[in-house]
Design a protein around this motif. Structure first.
Motif, PDB file in Angstrom:
ATOM      1  N   THR A   1       0.834  -1.203   0.000  1.00  0.00           N
ATOM      2  CA  THR A   1       0.000   0.000   0.000  1.00  0.00           C
ATOM      3  C   THR A   1       0.865   1.248   0.000  1.00  0.00           C
ATOM      4  OG1 THR A   1      -1.743  -1.171   1.176  1.00  0.00           O
ATOM      5  CG2 THR A   1      -1.831   1.226   1.229  1.00  0.00           C
ATOM      6  N   PHE A   2       1.915   1.242   0.801  1.00  0.00           N
ATOM      7  CA  PHE A   2       2.836   2.376   0.884  1.00  0.00           C
ATOM      8  C   PHE A   2       3.502   2.619  -0.480  1.00  0.00           C
ATOM      9  CE2 PHE A   2       7.171   3.936   1.509  1.00  0.00           C
ATOM     10  CZ  PHE A   2       6.936   5.109   2.209  1.00  0.00           C
ATOM     11  N   ARG A   3       4.013   1.554  -1.108  1.00  0.00           N
ATOM     12  CA  ARG A   3       4.670   1.701  -2.411  1.00  0.00           C
ATOM     13  C   ARG A   3       3.689   2.183  -3.477  1.00  0.00           C
ATOM     14  NH1 ARG A   3       7.479  -2.946  -0.643  1.00  0.00           N
ATOM     15  NH2 ARG A   3       5.977  -4.306  -1.655  1.00  0.00           N
ATOM     16  N   SER A   4       2.487   1.653  -3.446  1.00  0.00           N
ATOM     17  CA  SER A   4       1.465   2.065  -4.411  1.00  0.00           C
ATOM     18  C   SER A   4       1.121   3.540  -4.242  1.00  0.00           C
ATOM     19  CB  SER A   4       0.221   1.206  -4.229  1.00  0.00           C
ATOM     20  OG  SER A   4      -0.822   1.696  -5.018  1.00  0.00           O
ATOM     21  N   ARG A   5       0.995   3.985  -3.027  1.00  0.00           N
ATOM     22  CA  ARG A   5       0.659   5.380  -2.761  1.00  0.00           C
ATOM     23  C   ARG A   5       1.785   6.304  -3.209  1.00  0.00           C
ATOM     24  NH1 ARG A   5      -1.426   4.976   2.494  1.00  0.00           N
ATOM     25  NH2 ARG A   5       0.723   4.803   3.187  1.00  0.00           N
ATOM     26  N   HIS A   6       3.027   5.907  -3.007  1.00  0.00           N
ATOM     27  CA  HIS A   6       4.165   6.742  -3.391  1.00  0.00           C
ATOM     28  C   HIS A   6       4.423   6.711  -4.891  1.00  0.00           C
ATOM     29  CE1 HIS A   6       5.468   8.428   0.377  1.00  0.00           C
ATOM     30  NE2 HIS A   6       5.047   7.311   0.926  1.00  0.00           N
ATOM     31  N   ARG A   7       4.034   5.631  -5.567  1.00  0.00           N
ATOM     32  CA  ARG A   7       4.166   5.597  -7.026  1.00  0.00           C
ATOM     33  C   ARG A   7       3.200   6.575  -7.675  1.00  0.00           C
ATOM     34  NH1 ARG A   7       4.123  -0.644  -8.166  1.00  0.00           N
ATOM     35  NH2 ARG A   7       3.883  -0.504  -5.982  1.00  0.00           N
ATOM     36  N   THR A   8       2.000   6.663  -7.167  1.00  0.00           N
ATOM     37  CA  THR A   8       1.002   7.545  -7.763  1.00  0.00           C
ATOM     38  C   THR A   8       1.270   9.017  -7.451  1.00  0.00           C
ATOM     39  OG1 THR A   8      -0.470   7.256  -5.871  1.00  0.00           O
ATOM     40  CG2 THR A   8      -0.799   5.793  -7.756  1.00  0.00           C
ATOM     41  N   THR A   9       1.896   9.297  -6.298  1.00  0.00           N
ATOM     42  CA  THR A   9       2.188  10.687  -5.951  1.00  0.00           C
ATOM     43  C   THR A   9       3.522  11.144  -6.517  1.00  0.00           C
ATOM     44  OG1 THR A   9       3.177  10.063  -3.846  1.00  0.00           O
ATOM     45  CG2 THR A   9       0.813  10.610  -3.851  1.00  0.00           C
TER      46      THR A   9
END
Length: 183
Positions: A174-182
């Motif tokens: 979840t953390f990696r996914s959130r940082h990829r989109t931002t």
């Protein structure tokens, strides 16, 4: 007889967890009649003579279907709607009411150890799902895990079998996914 195969101290939830958690990764403790017997002995229970033949194969297949059913119901308790289309063969398990010691269900026809365990597991499942604490029996939300556990948290909010493993992987994803989109 089912009563003779039940291990003293193995309550309904423990039996359900034991059956549900017989496969993890590549290892399947319900692969055939011999592995069922070894698994059952590993629980400290008594086992009858060796099962063989098509009846034993059908009984082991029923036990594997019960594993899928228990995991599916436990996933439902954890907020995931399971696909239970793989549950098959359970209609061949005939049960009869036994009022000898305790009101319970027994295998309606002889079929060896796997059939007796399947009958005991169905009886345990029926009793467990009727109890108010049934929603605490959950399956891990990890896609590659699905380990069944009893949620002992105060507010019944546990989602993973172990926070250190599956929970940490899910949170990191979840953390990696959130940082990829931002990013």
């Amino acid at each position: 007889m089912v009563q003779s195969i039940r291990r003293p101290g193995l309550d309904d939830e423990q039996l359900l967890l034991a059956v549900a958690n017989t496969a993890h990764g590549q290892e399947d403790e319900l692969a055939d009649a011999a592995s069922v017997q070894a698994w059952w002995r590993g629980l400290g229970a008594s086992a009858t003579g060796p099962d063989a033949g098509p009846e034993a194969d059908d009984s082991v297949a029923m036990l594997r279907s019960l594993r899928v059913l228990i995991r599916g119901l436990a996933l439902r308790n954890n907020g995931i709607e399971p696909d239970l289309s793989a549950v098959a063969g359970l209609e061949a398990l005939t049960l009869r009411l036994d009022v000898a010691d305790v009101l319970t269900l027994r295998a309606g026809q002889p079929g060896g150890l796997a059939r007796d365990i399947a009958a005991a597991t169905v009886a345990a499942l029926l009793r467990a799902t009727a109890r108010p604490d049934w929603p605490r029996v959950k399956a891990c939300r990890g896609d590659d895990c699905r380990w069944v556990f009893v949620d002992g948290s105060r507010n019944c909010s546990r989602r993973w079998c172990a926070m250190a493993n599956c929970g940490n992987r899910a949170k990191m994803a979840t953390f990696r996914s959130r940082h990829r989109t931002t990013g």
